[in-house]
Scaffold this motif. Sequence first.
Motif, PDB file in Angstrom:
ATOM      1  N   GLN A  56       2.559 -18.611   4.959  1.00  0.00           N
ATOM      2  CA  GLN A  56       3.634 -19.564   5.223  1.00  0.00           C
ATOM      3  C   GLN A  56       3.973 -20.368   3.971  1.00  0.00           C
ATOM      4  OE1 GLN A  56       5.456 -19.264   8.374  1.00  0.00           O
ATOM      5  NE2 GLN A  56       4.760 -21.292   9.018  1.00  0.00           N
ATOM      6  N   ALA A  57       2.949 -20.775   3.231  1.00  0.00           N
ATOM      7  CA  ALA A  57       3.175 -21.526   1.993  1.00  0.00           C
ATOM      8  C   ALA A  57       3.837 -20.648   0.938  1.00  0.00           C
ATOM      9  CB  ALA A  57       1.858 -22.084   1.474  1.00  0.00           C
ATOM     10  N   LEU A  58       3.413 -19.397   0.853  1.00  0.00           N
ATOM     11  CA  LEU A  58       3.962 -18.490  -0.159  1.00  0.00           C
ATOM     12  C   LEU A  58       5.454 -18.227   0.072  1.00  0.00           C
ATOM     13  CD1 LEU A  58       1.064 -15.876  -0.501  1.00  0.00           C
ATOM     14  CD2 LEU A  58       1.863 -17.447  -2.277  1.00  0.00           C
TER      15      LEU A  58
ATOM     16  N   SER B 253      -5.637 -15.418  -0.957  1.00  0.00           N
ATOM     17  CA  SER B 253      -5.725 -16.820  -1.382  1.00  0.00           C
ATOM     18  C   SER B 253      -6.088 -16.939  -2.857  1.00  0.00           C
ATOM     19  CB  SER B 253      -6.772 -17.555  -0.534  1.00  0.00           C
ATOM     20  OG  SER B 253      -6.390 -17.587   0.820  1.00  0.00           O
ATOM     21  N   VAL B 254      -7.021 -16.095  -3.304  1.00  0.00           N
ATOM     22  CA  VAL B 254      -7.516 -16.193  -4.684  1.00  0.00           C
ATOM     23  C   VAL B 254      -6.550 -15.558  -5.671  1.00  0.00           C
ATOM     24  CG1 VAL B 254      -9.331 -15.420  -6.257  1.00  0.00           C
ATOM     25  CG2 VAL B 254      -9.939 -16.351  -4.011  1.00  0.00           C
TER      26      VAL B 254
ATOM     27  N   ARG C 200      -4.236 -17.944  -8.199  1.00  0.00           N
ATOM     28  CA  ARG C 200      -4.088 -17.480  -9.589  1.00  0.00           C
ATOM     29  C   ARG C 200      -2.622 -17.260  -9.967  1.00  0.00           C
ATOM     30  NH1 ARG C 200      -8.551 -12.902 -11.198  1.00  0.00           N
ATOM     31  NH2 ARG C 200     -10.359 -13.722 -10.057  1.00  0.00           N
ATOM     32  N   THR C 201      -1.844 -16.631  -9.065  1.00  0.00           N
ATOM     33  CA  THR C 201      -0.472 -16.251  -9.421  1.00  0.00           C
ATOM     34  C   THR C 201       0.547 -17.328  -9.047  1.00  0.00           C
ATOM     35  OG1 THR C 201      -1.069 -13.933  -9.070  1.00  0.00           O
ATOM     36  CG2 THR C 201       1.279 -14.468  -9.157  1.00  0.00           C
ATOM     37  N   TYR C 202       0.512 -17.776  -7.794  1.00  0.00           N
ATOM     38  CA  TYR C 202       1.530 -18.702  -7.296  1.00  0.00           C
ATOM     39  C   TYR C 202       1.332 -20.116  -7.839  1.00  0.00           C
ATOM     40  CZ  TYR C 202       4.519 -21.122  -3.894  1.00  0.00           C
ATOM     41  OH  TYR C 202       5.472 -21.898  -3.287  1.00  0.00           O
ATOM     42  N   LEU C 203       0.109 -20.641  -7.720  1.00  0.00           N
ATOM     43  CA  LEU C 203      -0.157 -22.010  -8.171  1.00  0.00           C
ATOM     44  C   LEU C 203      -0.655 -22.088  -9.607  1.00  0.00           C
ATOM     45  CD1 LEU C 203      -1.917 -23.528  -5.012  1.00  0.00           C
ATOM     46  CD2 LEU C 203       0.484 -23.756  -5.696  1.00  0.00           C
TER      47      LEU C 203
END
Length: 349
Positions: A111-113, A253-254, A259-262
């Motif tokens: 949902q956040a992504l 998540s990891v 690593r990628t999104y945040l």
Amino acid sequence: MKTVTPNNGNALVGAGHPAIRGIKPIVLVPPLAAAGYPFLLMLFHALIGPAGSQPGGTRFAGAAIVLLCAFSAPVLGIFVACQPQIQTRMRRLAYASVVAPTLYVFLGVVQALVGSPIPDPWVWCVIWLGMTLWASRAAGYDAHPEGRPGMGRWRVAHGISAAILCIYVIFHLGNHLVGLIGPVEHGVVMEAGRTIYRAPFIEPVLIVVFLFQVASGLFLAWRWSSARHGFFRTFQIASGVYLSVFILGHMNSVFIYARTYLGIPTDWNFAIGAPTGLLHDPWNIRLLPHYALGVFFVLSHLVAGLRVVLNAHGTPPRIADRVWFIGVAVNAAIAAAIIAGMCGVRIAG
């Protein structure tokens, strides 16, 4: 209303909608518990309060009871999956209920992504309503009432991949136990381990083996879930299903979210949802059952596999079962210790 008698001779009532015809009420309990899971977490947060609050004894006790109830979906899912004379789809829905805590974390990250404006609980309820309607439309009973073909090669390959991953899993859980000493010590051990498992020629292999473990585990679980089994086999299947979803969600998540999104490190602070922590944040509280059951099931799945091996090699069933019970009890203690460390408990100053 008329009586419908299926091929197996059991009289079932239901001339109404085909989605409810012949459904035993007990099979609806796990999906209902799973659908209510987010609201239990919301109630827990309302009782425990935000960071810095000091709930009184009554509110704290109420919060503890509510959090304990949040573990009901996996327990009920395993219980119902053991029951005889239920539809195969409903049995699979019971197995799906076991993964509710980790699936809810997976949903929240997705949902956040995608930047969804719809609150997680409402998406969650729609998903469970859809799965329940899909499962309840099947009127047929078990094609294999007490067993399923062994799929020996898949099981052997699944076991080999599990043996390879055991080294990493044991180190990873041991690293989390160091969190009982402190975040700094946890970080030191983690960095030492990362020099190995994050090496360019090792990390891709680990990822591939994990993905094979997930794919083979879900395939085996799907095949075995078409039949009714005793408690021990049901527990083994359920723990494997939970682990498969947990691994996929954890990798998402990891590798993708953090690593990628945040673009943030996946360290101790990431694991515990700093600075708020696990207990006092309305989103982070979902991580507590997610982690606790992840640790418990990964170790208990290995114990369940050991019991199968012991039985296959002629160990008296009484001894094999005792090994299982002791192992599960120890695993529950390890999971509780890791969660305690993540919630701030320390065994040293």
